[in-house]
Design a protein around this motif. Sequence first.
Motif, PDB file in Angstrom:
ATOM      1  N   LYS A  40       0.702  -1.170  -0.068  1.00 30.51           N
ATOM      2  CA  LYS A  40       0.031  -0.037  -0.004  1.00 30.51           C
ATOM      3  C   LYS A  40       1.045   1.241  -0.083  1.00 30.51           C
ATOM      4  N   VAL A  57       3.769  18.280 -10.478  1.00 33.18           N
ATOM      5  CA  VAL A  57       3.793  19.399 -11.430  1.00 33.18           C
ATOM      6  C   VAL A  57       3.023  18.962 -12.663  1.00 33.18           C
ATOM      7  N   PHE A  58       2.960  17.685 -13.087  1.00 32.27           N
ATOM      8  CA  PHE A  58       2.370  17.514 -14.121  1.00 32.27           C
ATOM      9  C   PHE A  58       0.605  17.038 -13.961  1.00 32.27           C
ATOM     10  N   ARG A 103      -1.141  17.745 -10.680  1.00 31.19           N
ATOM     11  CA  ARG A 103      -1.670  18.377  -9.477  1.00 31.19           C
ATOM     12  C   ARG A 103      -1.347  19.982  -9.659  1.00 31.19           C
ATOM     13  N   PHE A 104      -0.415  20.355 -10.748  1.00 35.27           N
ATOM     14  CA  PHE A 104      -0.211  21.629 -10.440  1.00 35.27           C
ATOM     15  C   PHE A 104       0.310  22.437  -9.386  1.00 35.27           C
ATOM     16  N   ILE A 142      -2.802  18.349   2.026  1.00 34.08           N
ATOM     17  CA  ILE A 142      -3.198  16.787   1.637  1.00 34.08           C
ATOM     18  C   ILE A 142      -3.385  16.011   2.712  1.00 34.08           C
ATOM     19  N   PHE A 165       2.587  11.802 -19.424  1.00 38.51           N
ATOM     20  CA  PHE A 165       2.605  11.255 -18.170  1.00 38.51           C
ATOM     21  C   PHE A 165       0.859  10.786 -17.947  1.00 38.51           C
ATOM     22  N   THR A 166      -0.004  11.198 -18.869  1.00 44.48           N
ATOM     23  CA  THR A 166      -1.290  10.639 -18.879  1.00 44.48           C
ATOM     24  C   THR A 166      -1.285   9.101 -19.058  1.00 44.48           C
ATOM     25  N   GLY A 167      -0.160   8.560 -19.454  1.00 42.32           N
ATOM     26  CA  GLY A 167       0.236   7.208 -19.782  1.00 42.32           C
ATOM     27  C   GLY A 167       0.141   6.271 -18.741  1.00 42.32           C
ATOM     28  N   PHE A 168       0.414   6.917 -17.542  1.00 37.62           N
ATOM     29  CA  PHE A 168       0.234   6.481 -16.193  1.00 37.62           C
ATOM     30  C   PHE A 168      -1.077   6.194 -15.696  1.00 37.62           C
ATOM     31  N   SER A 169      -2.074   6.893 -16.198  1.00 36.03           N
ATOM     32  CA  SER A 169      -3.298   7.014 -15.476  1.00 36.03           C
ATOM     33  C   SER A 169      -4.052   5.596 -15.700  1.00 36.03           C
ATOM     34  N   GLY A 170      -4.802   5.368 -14.530  1.00 31.10           N
ATOM     35  CA  GLY A 170      -5.397   3.994 -14.583  1.00 31.10           C
ATOM     36  C   GLY A 170      -4.548   2.990 -14.063  1.00 31.10           C
ATOM     37  N   LEU A 171      -3.339   3.442 -13.623  1.00 32.46           N
ATOM     38  CA  LEU A 171      -2.275   2.420 -13.257  1.00 32.46           C
ATOM     39  C   LEU A 171      -2.747   1.795 -11.877  1.00 32.46           C
ATOM     40  N   THR A 230      -6.002   2.756  -9.030  1.00 28.78           N
ATOM     41  CA  THR A 230      -7.139   3.699  -8.985  1.00 28.78           C
ATOM     42  C   THR A 230      -6.852   4.242  -7.458  1.00 28.78           C
ATOM     43  N   LEU A 231      -7.393   5.573  -7.740  1.00 28.20           N
ATOM     44  CA  LEU A 231      -7.397   6.532  -6.467  1.00 28.20           C
ATOM     45  C   LEU A 231      -8.543   6.992  -5.933  1.00 28.20           C
TER      46      LEU A 231
END
Lengths: 209, 342, 435, 194, 195
Positions: free
Chosen positions: E5, E20-21, E23-24, E124, E186-192, E194-195
């Motif tokens: 985890k 940066v990419f 969450r700004f 956060i 970096f959107t390539g990492f999305s779905g890696l 689940t958040l």
Amino acid sequence: MSNQASLGTLIRNGVLMENPIFRLALSLCPTIAVTNKLKNGFMMGIAVLFVQVMVNLTISALRKFIHPRIRLPIFMLIISGWVTVVDMLMAAYARAVYKEMGLYIELIVAFASILARAELFASKNDVMPSFMDGIGQGVGFLVALCIISFFRELLGLGSLWGHAFVATKPLLIMILPTGGFFAVGILMAFFNWIDIRFFGGSGASGAAH
Amino acid sequence: MEATKKEHYLVVSVSPHVKSEETTSRIMWTVSLALLPAILSGLYFFGLKALFVTVLCILSCLVFEHLYMKVVDKTSVVSDGSAFLTGLLVGMNMPASLWSFSPFEVHIPIIASLVAIVITKQLFGGLGFNIFNPALMGRAFILICWPRPMTIWLHPTSSFLALDAKTTATPLGILKESGMTELMKVFGDKAGLYQHLLTGNVAGSIGETSAIALLIGGLFLLYKRYITWHIPVSFLGTVAILAWIFGGKEGLFTGDPIIHLLSGGLMLGAWFMATDYVTSPSMKKGQIIFGIGCGGLTMLIRLKGGFPEGVMFAILLMNCFAPLLDRGVKSKVFGLRKEAAK
Amino acid sequence: MGTATFKGGIHPPDKKELSAHSPITGAKPPKIVVIPLSQHAGAPCKPLVSIGQEVKKGEMIGEPGGFVSAPVHSSVSGKVIAIGEFQNAMGRMVNSVVIENDMKDEWTALKDSPDYMNLSADELKEKIKAAGIVGLGGAAFPTAVKLSPPKEKPIDAVVINGAECEPYLTADYRLMLEKPKEIVEGLKILMKVLNLEKGYIGIENNKPDAVAKMKEATAGEAGIEVLSLEVKYPQGAEKMLIKAVLGREVPSRGLPMDVGVVVQNVGTALSIYEAARFGKPLIERVVTVTGEGIREPKNLMVRVGTKISELVEECGGLKDEVAKVIAGGPMMGFALSSLDVPVTKGTSGILVLPEEGIVHAEDFSPCIRCGRCIDVCPMGLMPSMLSLLAEKGHYEDCKEYNLFDCFECGSCTFVCPSKRPIVQLVRVAKSMVKP
Amino acid sequence: MTPKDIVKITLNLVVIYVIGGLILAGVYAKTEPVKVRKAYEEKQAALKDMMPEANSVEKLGVWEPHDKEAEYYAAKKDGKTIGYIIETYAKGYSSYINMLVAVNDAFTVEKLNILDQKETPGLGDEVQQPYFQKQFKGKTLAHLVVRKLPTKVDIEAVSGATISSRAVTEDGVKKAVEMIKDKLSSEVKNEQSG
Amino acid sequence: MEFGKLFELVIAASLINNFVFTRFLGLCIFFGVSKKMETAVGMSITFTSVMMISAALSWLIYFLIMIPLHIEFLKIVLFIGVVAAFVQTSDTIMRKVSPGLYYKLGVYLALISTNCIILAVPLINAEQGYNLIEALAFGLGSGLGFALALIIMASIREKLELAEVPRPFKGLPIAFVTTGLIALAFTGFSGLITL
Ligand SMILES: Cc1cc2nc3c(=O)[nH]c(=O)nc-3n(C[C@H](O)[C@H](O)[C@H](O)COP(=O)(O)O)c2cc1C
Ligand SMILES: Cc1cc2nc3c(=O)[nH]c(=O)nc-3n(C[C@H](O)[C@H](O)[C@H](O)COP(=O)(O)O)c2cc1C
Ligand SMILES: Cc1cc2nc3c(=O)[nH]c(=O)nc-3n(C[C@H](O)[C@H](O)[C@H](O)COP(=O)(O)O)c2cc1C
Ligand SMILES: Cc1cc2nc3c(=O)[nH]c(=O)nc-3n(C[C@H](O)[C@H](O)[C@H](O)CO)c2cc1C
Ligand code: SF4
Ligand code: SF4
Ligand code: SF4
Ligand code: SF4
Ligand code: FES
């Protein structure tokens, strides 16, 4: 910036010549984070405007009283106080917007542009000019946020302030991170181009940090 | 002797006075030629629609390149072939379904070309200076903007003129969503699947489906020394090893590397796109790291990520690291030992 | 394949067949010679003659101007008609002595030594120095200086450079075919001067007959080895040659003597022999006049100071109106702006490229980072970065990419598909920063 | 630093803290109740909206789908339970999808309301569209399955977003219904045995 | 499992939700110090360490003081105070103990204290209710992700120095476009995860 400068100049400086975002490249995070919708961008702008004005007022009023040695910590304290006020107000009265961008409202506290104005202007000037300076800076920020979020919402969602014009999303990427960076980059370049083309400037934007 | 001197006009320039025959445009056109088998296979399986989409991409790229050069007042060098090659690769990376006018989708390939040529290449200084692979950036952009049309795959048919739009899923899509058993149901057995994958008789982007045609082109480039083995071999090798170790449902070391090697955009990516000189490291050691990185990210995305296919994002992600790899890996200078370095 | 070599390098078309089969012949005696007082690396000579003075062939007309320098001798007998600045092959104005040939070819008295092998090392070195011998392989470095290494750098091998890797040139090749014995004698003198047991002769294996001839000539000579080297430019560059022959790497920005080696060109070896045996000064050398733009390519024995226009004339003249005439080889030679310049001790060839063979340096395009230049650079540099940094004026940053290790061999520029003038940019950068 | 400075600094700090603290406390006192009230009202409204005919909603308990805390309620009309409202989370394509599910006392789905999700815009986030959510009305457990082809009986996937559709249907709604059914029957059992 | 985890948390914070990419956050600093590799590296080191320590400090304050006293509404004031005080103290200590290190990293410390990212991590953490270990992992992941972004960007910008970027785009605008493109990659990492 001298005290003789007219109030109009002060505002113009903030909005145009020393726009915190396009010309100084300060306080960029919310610029991109919350500008995917016009409404969010506008609300953020208002929040910053409010904080900037209140901070400028407070600091210029207290400036004779504050001991120079602890100037900066006190400034930070004042800024964070006002941000907390805005944060609580929005949490209570603008709940929908707040849910989407609460974190970034809280982060106003760290905006270099606010502290910079406090330090460079409000701590050296009277209440009235400081108030105007705050308005100028804040409006500059507001305008920039509105321009960016206008394009992003229009292109990305095909809507403005939530009202859809087209059924499809013309250029979805504009509301995503990439689109945010593109929008700021291209607008900056556009202002640079104007500067170069019409004012013979160097076109170099951005004081570091 | 005075006469001799008068008669002759002597050209003066700096050494060397002889140069090889190789030119940039010859390289670009040869690489385009090497893509011919793959594009022919794409046309064979996806018909006229594929031709339409590919030509549209090539023309858009050429036009955008030319227009940009006109706007910024530079001499247009469209003939150097790099915009053509980019256009060809953009086209080969599109689903043939994008030929459609209703719903209107032909703007999608055009925008991909715009992003490729203007934003990814020219804004960064044009040929030789771009950080990211233009063709892939163009594709990534439209995939995010129009995910639905970009994931509708035509059924490979052998009838060139067929205008019906029978659609189906890509092998990797099936594998990701429904697993191996479903894949076997569609293709019969492994041998049948391999055969389909080799010849290109599967759904996918226009130019990516035929592994054998791409392999022929890649080996041709290797033979002509237009590319070296480092990137393709490390890329494909990493994919094969990771697919074997982690690709199986029954546990470690039960995966089928061949399916992963032959499917998706891997062959196209490894031979023609990861090898783009401009966006990959120039030192051999850096290239091997680059290839391994591409392979690792491809499998990470394919097996764990949200997309069925990872080659495009893997290459783009490694493009980010290419300047760093170039900075970190320097050549070994003759006569310079590490400790002797001043 | 077992042939020794180094990493990198290129294979330009060698074009040697144009002149390879023409034996060395004496060039017509020139009517006038212009003898520059600075033909070598190091300090220029001081003139010893005055206008109107009669000189004999082989008479010293300029004395060394410092330790790294070499005397200059008259290559004809006749009268000094001018002393002053004249243009040399590199386009620079240098102090020169102009002598009108009286066509009598009268030699000054030379000191003959049939038993030269019995002389002491110092005596031999003195002879070499007096004869004004400099390296004939390119840089024209005074040989006597090379033969006086500092104590802390013991020399253990001497290598004769018969690579002649530049395309077109065949001067060294013809010498090896025609005067193998003399070259070997020269090598033996070198070994004696440096007190060495081992000597090597390295020859590219596109000249098998030269290899055979030299093997024959060295048969029975203890300690001398003839090696055939892979055909690859710049095999003849001394650092590469040493790597190929001895496997030693001359340190970055170091000299051969740092790894205990002295390298001499075959022509230099011949001159050394002639100086030791006959006391003959260096007043003539073999020059290959060749190229597709000249009518009759030849290998000529040319007197120092002969105008290049005369050689061109002797070889039938230029074929085209527009041509490029190069002093030296196509890879490293200088393009001449005028044919009215003299041959010097360092001139190994005159190459004439016809109009269609001229590559124009102006139209180059951006670097596409293909890496070809990196692959071929024998020094292991990144020419692509050097050229890019120099092009954009980041000269200081060039040093991070080992600017000063580049010896301007031109391999990178030869292979570059974008036709980038890398060597030129490197030269600019070198002139803009301190090492 | 002179003693005078120290005094002044201390005074500075004290004054600023006191004034600042007072202002903040004042604003807090004014806004906090508003915030709490509004949050409560919003939640009630949302719950109410799930079962318009009910006139009160009562919290029954808490459960933990995907380790996240969620509540479930009984919807009552005139004191009589007419259905249940369950909050749940489903593991979607790139986010956890937060939703409310309303079932009647026969465990047939009455309504689905997706509260929060961060699925891919244009694809996964289409599950938020009414056309998708409306399908759920009247579905029993057996029909909470996703079909990729047009269907009236089961749930039809959002095209191009099968994963998100499945998550909502099978990981979200179905599990929620199963949970409430389970809980209630075990309660009944407990009551009977106890 | 627990470790798995945490690992996921680090990966998610550094790659998928890169500060940066996606969450700004920390953009001013990101664009400010990514011009040169040297400064980027200095910033990365300073940043990652400060990030972890302030995550821990603010966690302690939040859960041990603020929650028991019901003064969560003061979190902005207190967090910025704590972080600024911490940065100030380390500044002083570093200057005394290791002037060499101070010479190298001191300037970055000063930059950090007025940066939004430094506040984002505690906020956060508080919002997500992470426990101490998780808060540390999140701080670490965020720091590493930021460091990665800075170093990539510095290497790219150094390369762009030599490129013929159109004049209006020179400097920051092209840096923004680059960041946009990296974000796209970096959107390539999305779905890696689940958040
Ligand atoms: C690129 C390059 C290529 C060279 N090729 C040769 C060659 O083929 N033959 C040769 O004798 N010298 C060649 N030289 C010169 C040698 O490096 C070296 O200076 C020479 O052999 C020394 O002998 P010398 O002093 O007798 O001239 C070359 C130099 C360079 C920089
Ligand atoms: C400045 C300078 C100093 C040199 N000093 C020596 C020396 O002390 N000993 C020596 O053997 N060679 C010396 N050399 C000669 C080189 O080793 C080399 O043979 C010469 O530069 C010929 O270069 P080439 O390869 O271009 O023909 C020197 C050369 C230069 C340029
Ligand atoms: C950019 C992109 C974003 C995606 N986002 C989602 C998503 O949010 N939800 C989803 O279910 N599928 C998403 N997918 C698609 C899935 O990977 C998968 O292909 C799809 O769920 C299959 O559904 P279909 O069979 O209806 O086409 C996305 C695909 C792409 C290329
Ligand atoms: C081996 C090779 C591969 C190439 N691959 C690509 C590619 O994948 N995408 C692309 O847009 N251009 C590609 N090009 C063309 C060209 O390098 C590219 O347009 C540059 O990136 C533009 O600066 C390739 C060129 C070569 C020689
Ligand atoms: S070209 Fe240079 S190195 Fe090659 S043989 Fe001729 S002089 Fe020697
Ligand atoms: S090329 Fe280099 S090594 Fe050769 S002579 Fe010129 S400076 Fe010397
Ligand atoms: S000229 Fe210099 S950089 Fe080019 S190959 Fe030769 S040594 Fe290398
Ligand atoms: S050979 Fe030319 S194009 Fe290729 S990397 Fe070198 S300089 Fe660039
Ligand atoms: S606003 Fe976030 S770093 Fe400046």
